[in-house]
Scaffold this motif. Structure first.
Motif, short mmCIF file in Angstrom:
data_model
loop_
_atom_site.label_atom_id
_atom_site.label_comp_id
_atom_site.label_asym_id
_atom_site.label_seq_id
_atom_site.Cartn_x
_atom_site.Cartn_y
_atom_site.Cartn_z
N GLN A 1 0.84 -1.19 0.00
CA GLN A 1 0.00 0.00 0.00
C GLN A 1 0.89 1.25 0.00
OE1 GLN A 1 -3.32 0.24 2.66
NE2 GLN A 1 -3.66 -1.97 2.65
N GLN A 2 0.33 2.36 -0.43
CA GLN A 2 1.10 3.60 -0.51
C GLN A 2 1.77 3.94 0.82
OE1 GLN A 2 1.64 5.59 -3.30
NE2 GLN A 2 3.06 6.70 -1.99
N SER A 3 1.05 3.74 1.91
CA SER A 3 1.59 4.07 3.23
C SER A 3 2.64 3.08 3.71
CB SER A 3 0.45 4.15 4.25
OG SER A 3 -0.32 2.96 4.23
N ALA A 4 2.82 1.97 2.99
CA ALA A 4 3.84 0.99 3.36
C ALA A 4 5.17 1.24 2.66
CB ALA A 4 3.35 -0.42 3.01
N ARG A 5 5.18 2.14 1.69
CA ARG A 5 6.39 2.41 0.92
C ARG A 5 7.18 3.55 1.58
NH1 ARG A 5 2.82 3.14 -4.50
NH2 ARG A 5 1.75 1.10 -4.43
N ARG B 1 6.38 4.32 11.42
CA ARG B 1 5.35 3.90 10.47
C ARG B 1 4.03 3.69 11.21
NH1 ARG B 1 7.51 1.40 5.41
NH2 ARG B 1 9.75 1.79 5.41
N GLU B 2 2.92 3.92 10.49
CA GLU B 2 1.61 3.75 11.08
C GLU B 2 1.14 2.31 10.98
OE1 GLU B 2 -1.16 6.43 9.34
OE2 GLU B 2 -0.12 8.24 10.04
N HIS C 1 1.05 -0.93 8.97
CA HIS C 1 2.18 -0.97 8.04
C HIS C 1 3.51 -0.81 8.78
CE1 HIS C 1 -1.16 -0.28 5.33
NE2 HIS C 1 -1.41 0.86 5.93
N ASP C 2 3.58 -1.29 10.02
CA ASP C 2 4.74 -1.02 10.87
C ASP C 2 5.42 -2.27 11.40
OD1 ASP C 2 2.59 -1.75 12.45
OD2 ASP C 2 3.00 -0.27 14.02
#
Length: 342
Positions: A75-79, A172-173, A176-177
């Motif tokens: 996901q975008q937030s994982a990059r 990271r949130e 995704h952390d």
């Protein structure tokens, strides 16, 4: 060139025609292909001095350990992901909402940490069983976890781990952390067998199957859905294809653009009978193998979950990859697309 959103509708149209075997300008379709899987060559057995999942020279003593497969978030937030640039093989698969997730494997170069780690999906046993060794993930629906636990792989699961192999990172949130201590989990399980070779490798990039008989390919555009476009652009100086996602360069955690020596695109059916799509990685289908700036049309075969993928050219001969890392794009036949640009 980076993948742009404006290209997607044209790419999907070209892909439909390519599957039918029509020759197109800017899009390579498969030539006549064999109807039976090629016989597994002797190189399916590990060869001393050759990295099983990369085809490059390696110290046999340093390679005497299992492969580590990890489910990695995309996901975008994982990059940017951690350690993905050092993976030997990366499978990209469709998941819910038109997004993708990775099943990445490390053997020749295992980082200290990898992540973000996410949950298992129904196709992962078929993708990963042939490698043996270890699989790490952060849980999943009970039936998917049970299926993975029924494979030959040692399951290491964040939800039940009590040994400190996973941790959450503050920068990271959630969710995704989650990060895995990759080198440590391999070191704890050195009694497990090293992997066999999934693919065949040439002695050099110049003698790979695509380089010898393929067509020059400056860029590869794939789409897994209307919301997930991917691009690979040949960089002659780097001797690799450089990756982009949805029009943006795709960076690793060190700020370097992700790259692949080989890009293997497999057109696959997707079972959408439930809310979680399941890639069907069995039987055979259309493939394209890109190495050294060229692409060879091929057919992929996978006879069973524990059987490796075989790639055959139109004459039925096994296709050799270039020595180096490989990304395998599992592009849906129904809602995906492939475009090759000379």
């Amino acid at each position: 060139m980076p993948l742009g959103r404006a290209r997607r509708p044209r790419a999907r149209t070209l892909a439909v025609l390519a599957v039918l075997g029509v020759a197109l300008v800017g899009c390579a379709g498969p030539t006549a292909a064999p109807t039976a899987s090629p016989t597994p060559p002797p190189s399916a057995v590990p060869q001393p001095g050759v990295a099983a999942l990369r085809g490059t020279p390696v110290d046999p003593a340093a390679a005497d350990h299992p492969a580590l497969a990890v489910k990695i978030d995309n996901q975008q937030s994982a990059r940017p992901q951690i350690g993905l640039d050092r993976a030997d093989l990366v499978f990209e698969e469709l998941v819910e909402g038109g997004l993708t997730r990775y099943a990445a494997l490390w053997h020749s170069d295992v980082p200290g940490e990898v992540g973000p780690v996410r949950s298992v999906r129904p196709m992962d046993p078929d993708i990963l069983s042939s490698f043996g060794g270890i699989v790490a993930y952060s849980g999943g629906q009970p039936q998917f976890v049970e299926a993975m636990q029924n494979t030959p792989l040692l399951n290491v699961v964040f939800d039940t781990d009590e040994t400190g192999l996973f941790r959450r990172v503050d920068e990271r949130e959630s969710p995704h952390d989650v990060v895995l201590s990759a080198a440590e989990v391999v070191q704890r399980n050195t009694e497990l067998a090293p992997p066999g070779r999934q693919f065949d490798y040439a002695d050099s990039a110049a003698t790979s199957g695509a380089a010898l008989t393929g067509d020059a390919t400056a860029a590869i555009f794939t789409a897994f859905s209307a919301s997930s476009g991917r691009g690979w652009t040949w960089d002659a100086a780097a001797r690799a294809y450089l990756r982009s996602q949805d029009g943006d360069v795709d960076l690793d955690a060190g700020g370097v653009q992700l790259a692949a020596t080989n890009v293997v695109v497999l057109r696959v059916d997707v079972d959408r009978s439930t809310e979680v799509p399941r890639t069907v990685l069995s039987g055979s289908g259309v493939a394209w193998v890109s190495s050294n700036g060229s692409t060879l049309a091929a057919t992929w075969f996978k006879d069973a979950a524990v059987a490796p993928i075989r790639l055959a050219d139109a004459a039925g001969a096994t296709v050799d990859l270039a020595p180096g890392n490989t990304w395998i794009e599992l592009v849906p036949t129904d809602d995906g697309s492939v475009e090759l640009v000379p």
